[in-house]
Motif scaffolding. Structure first.
Motif, PDB file in Angstrom:
ATOM      1  N   VAL A  89       0.841  -1.177   0.000  1.00 20.36           N
ATOM      2  CA  VAL A  89       0.000   0.000   0.000  1.00 20.36           C
ATOM      3  C   VAL A  89       0.880   1.231   0.000  1.00 20.36           C
ATOM      4  O   VAL A  89       1.794   1.359   0.808  1.00 20.36           O
ATOM      5  N   GLN A  90       0.615   2.149  -0.897  1.00 20.50           N
ATOM      6  CA  GLN A  90       1.419   3.354  -0.980  1.00 20.50           C
ATOM      7  C   GLN A  90       1.031   4.296   0.138  1.00 20.50           C
ATOM      8  O   GLN A  90      -0.132   4.461   0.470  1.00 20.50           O
ATOM      9  N   ASP A 116      -5.769  -4.055  -1.642  1.00 16.55           N
ATOM     10  CA  ASP A 116      -4.339  -3.732  -1.674  1.00 16.55           C
ATOM     11  C   ASP A 116      -4.058  -2.493  -2.501  1.00 16.55           C
ATOM     12  O   ASP A 116      -2.982  -1.888  -2.371  1.00 16.55           O
ATOM     13  N   ASP A 117      -4.964  -2.115  -3.378  1.00 17.10           N
ATOM     14  CA  ASP A 117      -4.737  -0.951  -4.233  1.00 17.10           C
ATOM     15  C   ASP A 117      -5.216   0.347  -3.590  1.00 17.10           C
ATOM     16  O   ASP A 117      -4.980   1.422  -4.128  1.00 17.10           O
ATOM     17  N   LEU A 118      -5.955   0.249  -2.469  1.00 15.32           N
ATOM     18  CA  LEU A 118      -6.533   1.436  -1.857  1.00 15.32           C
ATOM     19  C   LEU A 118      -5.521   2.131  -0.961  1.00 15.32           C
ATOM     20  O   LEU A 118      -4.600   1.505  -0.430  1.00 15.32           O
ATOM     21  N   PRO A 119      -5.704   3.434  -0.755  1.00 15.38           N
ATOM     22  CA  PRO A 119      -4.715   4.210   0.010  1.00 15.38           C
ATOM     23  C   PRO A 119      -4.793   3.928   1.507  1.00 15.38           C
ATOM     24  O   PRO A 119      -5.802   3.432   2.013  1.00 15.38           O
ATOM     25  N   SER A 120      -3.763   4.305   2.205  1.00 16.31           N
ATOM     26  CA  SER A 120      -3.754   4.183   3.655  1.00 16.31           C
ATOM     27  C   SER A 120      -4.516   5.363   4.258  1.00 16.31           C
ATOM     28  O   SER A 120      -4.892   6.310   3.567  1.00 16.31           O
ATOM     29  N   GLU A 121      -4.731   5.304   5.574  1.00 15.93           N
ATOM     30  CA  GLU A 121      -5.407   6.407   6.267  1.00 15.93           C
ATOM     31  C   GLU A 121      -4.622   7.697   6.099  1.00 15.93           C
ATOM     32  O   GLU A 121      -5.197   8.767   5.865  1.00 15.93           O
ATOM     33  N   ARG A 122      -3.304   7.601   6.197  1.00 16.80           N
ATOM     34  CA  ARG A 122      -2.471   8.803   6.062  1.00 16.80           C
ATOM     35  C   ARG A 122      -2.614   9.402   4.666  1.00 16.80           C
ATOM     36  O   ARG A 122      -2.709  10.626   4.495  1.00 16.80           O
ATOM     37  N   ALA A 123      -2.673   8.537   3.673  1.00 16.14           N
ATOM     38  CA  ALA A 123      -2.812   9.036   2.301  1.00 16.14           C
ATOM     39  C   ALA A 123      -4.166   9.713   2.086  1.00 16.14           C
ATOM     40  O   ALA A 123      -4.277  10.714   1.376  1.00 16.14           O
ATOM     41  N   THR A 133      -4.913  13.527   1.022  1.00 18.67           N
ATOM     42  CA  THR A 133      -5.768  13.852  -0.120  1.00 18.67           C
ATOM     43  C   THR A 133      -6.797  14.912   0.264  1.00 18.67           C
ATOM     44  O   THR A 133      -7.101  15.820  -0.517  1.00 18.67           O
ATOM     45  N   ILE A 134      -7.339  14.807   1.483  1.00 21.22           N
ATOM     46  CA  ILE A 134      -8.307  15.812   1.937  1.00 21.22           C
ATOM     47  C   ILE A 134      -7.666  17.195   1.937  1.00 21.22           C
ATOM     48  O   ILE A 134      -8.309  18.195   1.562  1.00 21.22           O
ATOM     49  N   ASP A 135      -6.417  17.250   2.345  1.00 17.23           N
ATOM     50  CA  ASP A 135      -5.720  18.534   2.449  1.00 17.23           C
ATOM     51  C   ASP A 135      -5.191  19.039   1.114  1.00 17.23           C
ATOM     52  O   ASP A 135      -4.693  20.162   1.032  1.00 17.23           O
ATOM     53  N   ASP A 136      -5.309  18.219   0.073  1.00 13.58           N
ATOM     54  CA  ASP A 136      -4.807  18.628  -1.239  1.00 13.58           C
ATOM     55  C   ASP A 136      -5.574  19.863  -1.728  1.00 13.58           C
ATOM     56  O   ASP A 136      -6.808  19.892  -1.721  1.00 13.58           O
ATOM     57  N   THR A 137      -4.852  20.877  -2.130  1.00 13.48           N
ATOM     58  CA  THR A 137      -5.506  22.111  -2.601  1.00 13.48           C
ATOM     59  C   THR A 137      -6.053  21.971  -4.016  1.00 13.48           C
ATOM     60  O   THR A 137      -6.829  22.819  -4.460  1.00 13.48           O
ATOM     61  N   ASP A 138      -5.683  20.917  -4.705  1.00 14.11           N
ATOM     62  CA  ASP A 138      -6.163  20.699  -6.071  1.00 14.11           C
ATOM     63  C   ASP A 138      -7.498  19.937  -6.013  1.00 14.11           C
ATOM     64  O   ASP A 138      -7.534  18.744  -5.729  1.00 14.11           O
ATOM     65  N   GLY A 152     -16.398   0.359  -4.382  1.00  9.19           N
ATOM     66  CA  GLY A 152     -17.574  -0.217  -3.743  1.00  9.19           C
ATOM     67  C   GLY A 152     -17.365  -0.481  -2.264  1.00  9.19           C
ATOM     68  O   GLY A 152     -16.810   0.335  -1.533  1.00  9.19           O
ATOM     69  N   ALA A 153     -17.775  -1.668  -1.816  1.00  8.18           N
ATOM     70  CA  ALA A 153     -17.736  -2.013  -0.392  1.00  8.18           C
ATOM     71  C   ALA A 153     -16.318  -2.028   0.155  1.00  8.18           C
ATOM     72  O   ALA A 153     -16.110  -1.797   1.351  1.00  8.18           O
ATOM     73  N   ALA A 154     -15.329  -2.272  -0.690  1.00  8.95           N
ATOM     74  CA  ALA A 154     -13.941  -2.316  -0.221  1.00  8.95           C
ATOM     75  C   ALA A 154     -13.483  -0.970   0.313  1.00  8.95           C
ATOM     76  O   ALA A 154     -12.548  -0.895   1.125  1.00  8.95           O
ATOM     77  N   ALA A 155     -14.146   0.116  -0.148  1.00 10.73           N
ATOM     78  CA  ALA A 155     -13.746   1.458   0.287  1.00 10.73           C
ATOM     79  C   ALA A 155     -14.560   1.948   1.473  1.00 10.73           C
ATOM     80  O   ALA A 155     -14.450   3.124   1.852  1.00 10.73           O
ATOM     81  N   ALA A 156     -15.377   1.081   2.083  1.00  6.21           N
ATOM     82  CA  ALA A 156     -16.221   1.506   3.203  1.00  6.21           C
ATOM     83  C   ALA A 156     -15.412   2.107   4.356  1.00  6.21           C
ATOM     84  O   ALA A 156     -15.800   3.145   4.904  1.00  6.21           O
ATOM     85  N   PRO A 157     -14.274   1.498   4.754  1.00  6.04           N
ATOM     86  CA  PRO A 157     -13.489   2.111   5.838  1.00  6.04           C
ATOM     87  C   PRO A 157     -12.995   3.511   5.482  1.00  6.04           C
ATOM     88  O   PRO A 157     -12.926   4.392   6.342  1.00  6.04           O
ATOM     89  N   HIS A 158     -12.659   3.721   4.219  1.00 11.50           N
ATOM     90  CA  HIS A 158     -12.186   5.031   3.788  1.00 11.50           C
ATOM     91  C   HIS A 158     -13.327   6.047   3.837  1.00 11.50           C
ATOM     92  O   HIS A 158     -13.124   7.211   4.226  1.00 11.50           O
ATOM     93  N   ALA A 159     -14.534   5.590   3.447  1.00 10.43           N
ATOM     94  CA  ALA A 159     -15.688   6.476   3.501  1.00 10.43           C
ATOM     95  C   ALA A 159     -16.001   6.862   4.941  1.00 10.43           C
ATOM     96  O   ALA A 159     -16.335   8.021   5.232  1.00 10.43           O
ATOM     97  N   GLU A 160     -15.894   5.899   5.862  1.00 10.58           N
ATOM     98  CA  GLU A 160     -16.147   6.186   7.268  1.00 10.58           C
ATOM     99  C   GLU A 160     -15.124   7.172   7.814  1.00 10.58           C
ATOM    100  O   GLU A 160     -15.458   8.056   8.619  1.00 10.58           O
TER     101      GLU A 160
END
Length: 383
Positions: A2-3, A23-30, A34-39, A54-62
């Motif tokens: 994970v990058q 495995d392709d999804l970002p970490s919490e830090r990433a 991204t939230i702080d990205d000005t772009d 989809g459902a794999a991104a549920a933790p990121h959505a939370e």
């Protein structure tokens, strides 16, 4: 691997949805970076990629949902995520979230229009009472939300029906007559609190609400509680309620309904008398007759306050004989000075004879003249 700093434009992020695995999804830090990205375009692209997962991104959505109270950009990303983001926003409506997070989630769902309305509709059935109330509050402000509130009027749980009626009370002027009739059906609800809320909501909707209340008043032959609730609401609506009740004097309602409608108008005082005066101009002779009969049973002081009350005498020369007879009786009951036989002969018109003597003071509070003399009957005048 994970990058740590996720690049939504990287080859891994550009895969199709089926290939986008955890495995392709970002970490919490990433995600936080991204939230702080000005772009804004980078944030948009990242949110859409998360939505594709989809459902794999549920933790990121939370994670994004927990940040909406402190950063509006997180709420925007959830909007862009589609259904996954919508579900996460719904999770912020309840009691476990602070007030600011609840408000931000509501605003974000409002911005999603139809998709947001559908999600808020589902939230009305949650166990969390705070989430249900917040969902209804927002649905009442959305044009697509009205249909969802109306659908929930038939929900098996009374608290959902109650909330639906409350929500519809907040969107005055936004519902159709069919919607108002559906709401009126709650006047027969097993729960008294639901019945009362439905009546209160209908009062907020003026003409369509009054028409629905009048319909319930007419249909509730065996339910005195429904009749009383509808009657109370119609009386509280002033001229609008009186006009809706006046419509019950005509067809297709049966004689019992018409009698009750007349009695209700009589109980409305000057407001009812003013509506009955409008009934005198109806093309339906039955409505004219019932209107004048109801006026004859009213306290004369209410009738005397009505503008243009002298128009009542016009019905002495109505084309319908029953209307003419009812008018003569009503004028006598109201205490109008009756013309003598000589005056009737001189005027060649019952209406002219009465009108010549008409003064505002002639409408007295006495319901009886003190004797039974009736010049119309004495002369055998064909009224």
């Amino acid at each position: 691997m994970v990058q740590e700093e996720w690049d939504p434009h990287s080859p891994a992020s550009a895969r199709t949805a089926p290939a986008l695995i955890a495995d392709d999804l970002p970490s919490e830090r990433a995600i936080l970076l991204t939230i702080d990205d000005t772009d804004s375009m980078r944030r948009l692209h990242a949110a859409k990629k998360l939505g594709d997962a989809g459902a794999a991104a549920a933790p990121h959505a939370e994670l994004l949902a927990r940040k909406i109270g402190s950063d509006r950009k997180a709420a925007a990303m959830l909007e862009w995520m589609g259904d996954a983001g919508t579900d996460a926003l719904i999770g912020q409506l309840g009691k476990d979230s602070d007030g600011l997070s609840q408000r931000m989630a509501m605003e974000a769902l409002f911005a999603q229009e139809k998709r947001g309305a559908a999600a808020l509709s589902r939230a009305m059935c949650l166990d969390d009472a705070v989430a249900r109330r917040n969902a209804v509050e927002m649905l009442s402000q959305m044009e697509p939300g009205i249909s969802h509130l109306v659908q929930h009027l038939r929900h098996p749980h009374s608290d959902v029906r109650l909330l639906s009626a409350w929500g519809l009370s907040r969107c005055a002027g936004m519902i159709s007559q069919d919607d108002a009739n559906e709401l009126g059906g709650l006047l027969r609800d097993p729960e008294s609190s639901v019945m009362e809320m439905a009546a209160q909501a209908l009062r907020m909707h003026r003409e369509v609400g009054a028409a629905s209340l009048a319909r319930q008043y007419a249909d509730a032959e065996e339910r005195s509680d429904v009749q009383e609730l509808a009657a109370e609401a119609l009386r509280s609506m002033g001229d609008v309620g009186a006009r809706a009740t006046l419509a019950l004097l005509g067809q297709p309602w049966n004689a019992g309904v018409r009698r009750r409608a007349g009695a209700l108008l009589e109980s409305m005082g000057t407001t009812g008398a003013s509506a009955l005066l409008q009934g005198l101009q109806s093309d339906d002779a039955g409505v004219r007759r019932r209107a004048v009969e109801a006026m004859g049973r009213m306290d004369a002081c209410y009738v005397a306050r009505c503008p243009h009350v002298q128009e009542l005498t016009l019905l002495l020369e109505d084309t319908d004989s029953y209307v003419r007879m009812s008018t003569a009786r009503a004028l006598k009951a109201l205490g109008v000075n009756q013309p003598s036989a000589e005056e009737l002969i001189a005027h060649h018109s019952p209406r002219a004879a009465v009108t010549d003597q008409w003064k505002p003071g002639d409408l007295t509070l006495q319901r009886s003249l003190g004797d039974n003399y009736d010049p119309f009957e004495d002369m055998n005048v064909h009224l």
